[in-house]
Design an enzyme around this catalytic site. Structure first.
Site, mmCIF file in Angstrom:
data_model
loop_
_atom_site.group_PDB
_atom_site.id
_atom_site.type_symbol
_atom_site.label_atom_id
_atom_site.label_comp_id
_atom_site.label_asym_id
_atom_site.label_seq_id
_atom_site.Cartn_x
_atom_site.Cartn_y
_atom_site.Cartn_z
ATOM 1 N N GLU A 1 -6.609 12.030 0.664
ATOM 2 C CA GLU A 1 -7.853 11.345 0.008
ATOM 3 C C GLU A 1 -8.072 9.877 0.351
ATOM 4 O O GLU A 1 -6.880 8.955 0.839
ATOM 5 C CB GLU A 1 -7.515 11.239 -1.558
ATOM 6 N N CYS B 1 -10.541 2.413 1.384
ATOM 7 C CA CYS B 1 -9.427 2.756 1.256
ATOM 8 C C CYS B 1 -8.892 3.885 1.955
ATOM 9 O O CYS B 1 -9.267 4.948 1.621
ATOM 10 C CB CYS B 1 -8.986 2.556 -0.296
ATOM 11 N N CYS C 1 3.912 10.287 0.346
ATOM 12 C CA CYS C 1 4.282 8.951 0.713
ATOM 13 C C CYS C 1 5.834 9.067 0.773
ATOM 14 O O CYS C 1 6.371 9.962 0.201
ATOM 15 C CB CYS C 1 4.090 8.328 -0.679
ATOM 16 N N CYS D 1 7.871 4.727 -5.916
ATOM 17 C CA CYS D 1 7.348 3.705 -6.799
ATOM 18 C C CYS D 1 6.918 4.403 -8.137
ATOM 19 O O CYS D 1 6.241 5.250 -8.272
ATOM 20 C CB CYS D 1 6.323 2.811 -6.324
ATOM 21 N N CYS E 1 3.440 4.796 -9.705
ATOM 22 C CA CYS E 1 2.210 5.174 -8.636
ATOM 23 C C CYS E 1 2.224 6.695 -8.397
ATOM 24 O O CYS E 1 3.162 7.505 -8.417
ATOM 25 C CB CYS E 1 2.610 4.776 -7.279
ATOM 26 N N CYS F 1 -6.415 2.262 -7.968
ATOM 27 C CA CYS F 1 -5.302 2.023 -7.210
ATOM 28 C C CYS F 1 -3.963 2.662 -8.181
ATOM 29 O O CYS F 1 -4.013 2.915 -9.136
ATOM 30 C CB CYS F 1 -4.819 0.307 -7.524
#
Length: 421
Positions: free
Chosen positions: A128, A141, A148, A152, A155, A387
């Site tokens: 995305e 972005c 990933c 975290c 997230c 975010c």
């Protein structure tokens, strides 16, 4: 949160890629979109273009692909018909597939993009990317990995597996897709009713590597993509308008500054190692002191090239007055801006966003110490584009969950109210 040795060994801090693609490879091997000058040169050599013509032909291709946004070789009228026919027989100018486009009520756009297959084990990775327009700028972005590397805890992207790194061509292709979609080429126009900058500049003026993935775990392809994006004869983005965000991969920070010469952002989120170990587990490898030492040594650091420190505001976790004062103490001597980010809810998260009054109090303490401390306005929350919300398999929230996300209510509130259906 205690973490066992077994959990560490199992990759609690970092995940391993399921697939590997050669650095700098072209997606699918057929499209010229996203390729570097050297890769275009190799592609032309492969179809028999004489060595003496290569520099000129690369320059022509570069202009049509990256300045004009050409979608077929027939448009390239300053090339001979024979060469255009050879190019069309061997290559395409195909973009990755746009699986879906969502448009937020605030004008933010999110694309779910499927990359071409890179081999028999890859069905076509999905990522995305998000376009955030304002009246005087448009920020794209972009993602650097499928999934990933990191875990975290606050997230959404970190909850999914790491499939593989994106190639430099796939990173650049996200910008091409965005410019196609919003009409950001010469003689193109934006979709009817689209919110785009009205200051007369480019619709995409800024790039942030803050999408899916940890950019510094794919640093070679990230740097190669930045070279293409910033080339003055093509996409022409200023390196000072490109920001790479890292959670703290300390060994690669000097290389990023020296080779990419971009702006740097640090996902900090905590001022004590024991808390950052939980929120950003890579802190167990490179603690706050090591990270800030690397920041002080970042090439080109100055008052004109400040580092942005990102700090997500988590209710009762990291938002006290004492946290704000310690943040100021830690950053002493570093030219910095502190970006306060209201936590963006996602289904299943255990965190809540700090109350607005608490965020304002935190910001006031930081500001009085001499640091710019803007509170980032959440954008695209209603389409999970804010975010920390990106995920390659786009989540379909129930109506109640979507409503509460728009209102900034955490996931705990969604489930506390029940199913509602």
């Amino acid at each position: 949160m205690a973490v066992s040795d077994a959990a560490r060994a199992a990759g609690f801090i970092e995940k391993k890629a399921e697939l590997n693609v050669a650095a700098g490879a072209a997606p699918g091997g057929a499209s010229l979109i996203g390729l570097t000058r050297d890769q275009l040169k190799d592609s032309l050599s492969a179809i028999g273009v004489p060595e003496r013509e290569l520099k000129m032909r690369v320059a022509q291709l570069w202009h049509w692909i990256y300045f004009r946004g050409a979608k077929n070789f027939a448009e390239m009228t300053n090339m001979g018909k024979e060469l255009r026919a050879k190019l069309a027989a061997a290559y395409t100018l195909a973009r990755p597939q746009v699986v879906s486009e969502q448009v937020s009520k605030d004008g933010t756009r999110k694309w779910l993009i499927r990359m071409p297959s890179t081999g028999p084990l890859d069905k076509g990775a999905e990522i995305e990317c998000v376009y955030i327009p304002e009246v005087d700028r448009g920020t794209l972005c972009v993602s650097s990995q499928v999934g990933c590397t990191l875990t975290c805890s606050f997230c959404h992207t970190g909850t999914q597996r790491l499939v593989r790194n994106l190639t430099s061509a796939e990173i650049v292709a996200q910008l091409i897709v965005a410019r196609d979609s919003i009409g950001d080429w010469p003689d193109a126009t934006p979709p009817e009713g689209a919110f785009v900058p009205n200051d007369g500049g480019r619709f995409v003026s800024n790039i942030v590597f803050m999408g899916m993935g940890e950019p510094l775990y794919n640093i070679g392809d990230v740097i190669a993509a930045i070279d293409v994006m910033s080339d003055g004869e093509g996409l022409t983005l200023s390196r000072r308008r490109i920001t790479v965000s890292t959670s703290g991969v300390v060994p690669q920070m000097e290389r990023l500054g020296a080779q990419a010469n971009t702006m740097l952002a640090i996902s900090l989120h905590a001022v004590r190692d024991e808390l950052r170990d939980e929120l950003v587990p890579i802190n167990r490898k490179y603690d706050i002191k090591q990270l800030l030492d690397a920041c002080r040594a970042y090439p080109g650091l100055s008052n004109a090239r400040r580092i942005t420190f990102e700090y997500v505001m988590l209710k009762g976790v990291n938002d006290s007055d004492a946290d704000a004062r310690e943040l100021v103490r830690l950053l002493k001597g570093i030219p910095a801006k502190i970006n306060l980010i209201p936590f963006n809810p996602w289904p299943g998260s255990k965190y809540e966003c700090s109350d607005w009054e608490r965020i304002e109090r935190f910001s006031e303490i930081v500001y009085r110490a001499g640091y710019a401390s803007p509170v980032r306005t959440p954008r695209g929350r209603d389409i999970l584009a804010a975010c920390g919300q990106l995920k390659s398999e786009t989540e379909k929230l129930r109506a109640r969950a979507r409503m509460m996300a728009e209102q900034g209510i955490g996931a705990e509130g969604v489930y506390a109210l029940g199913d509602g259906e």
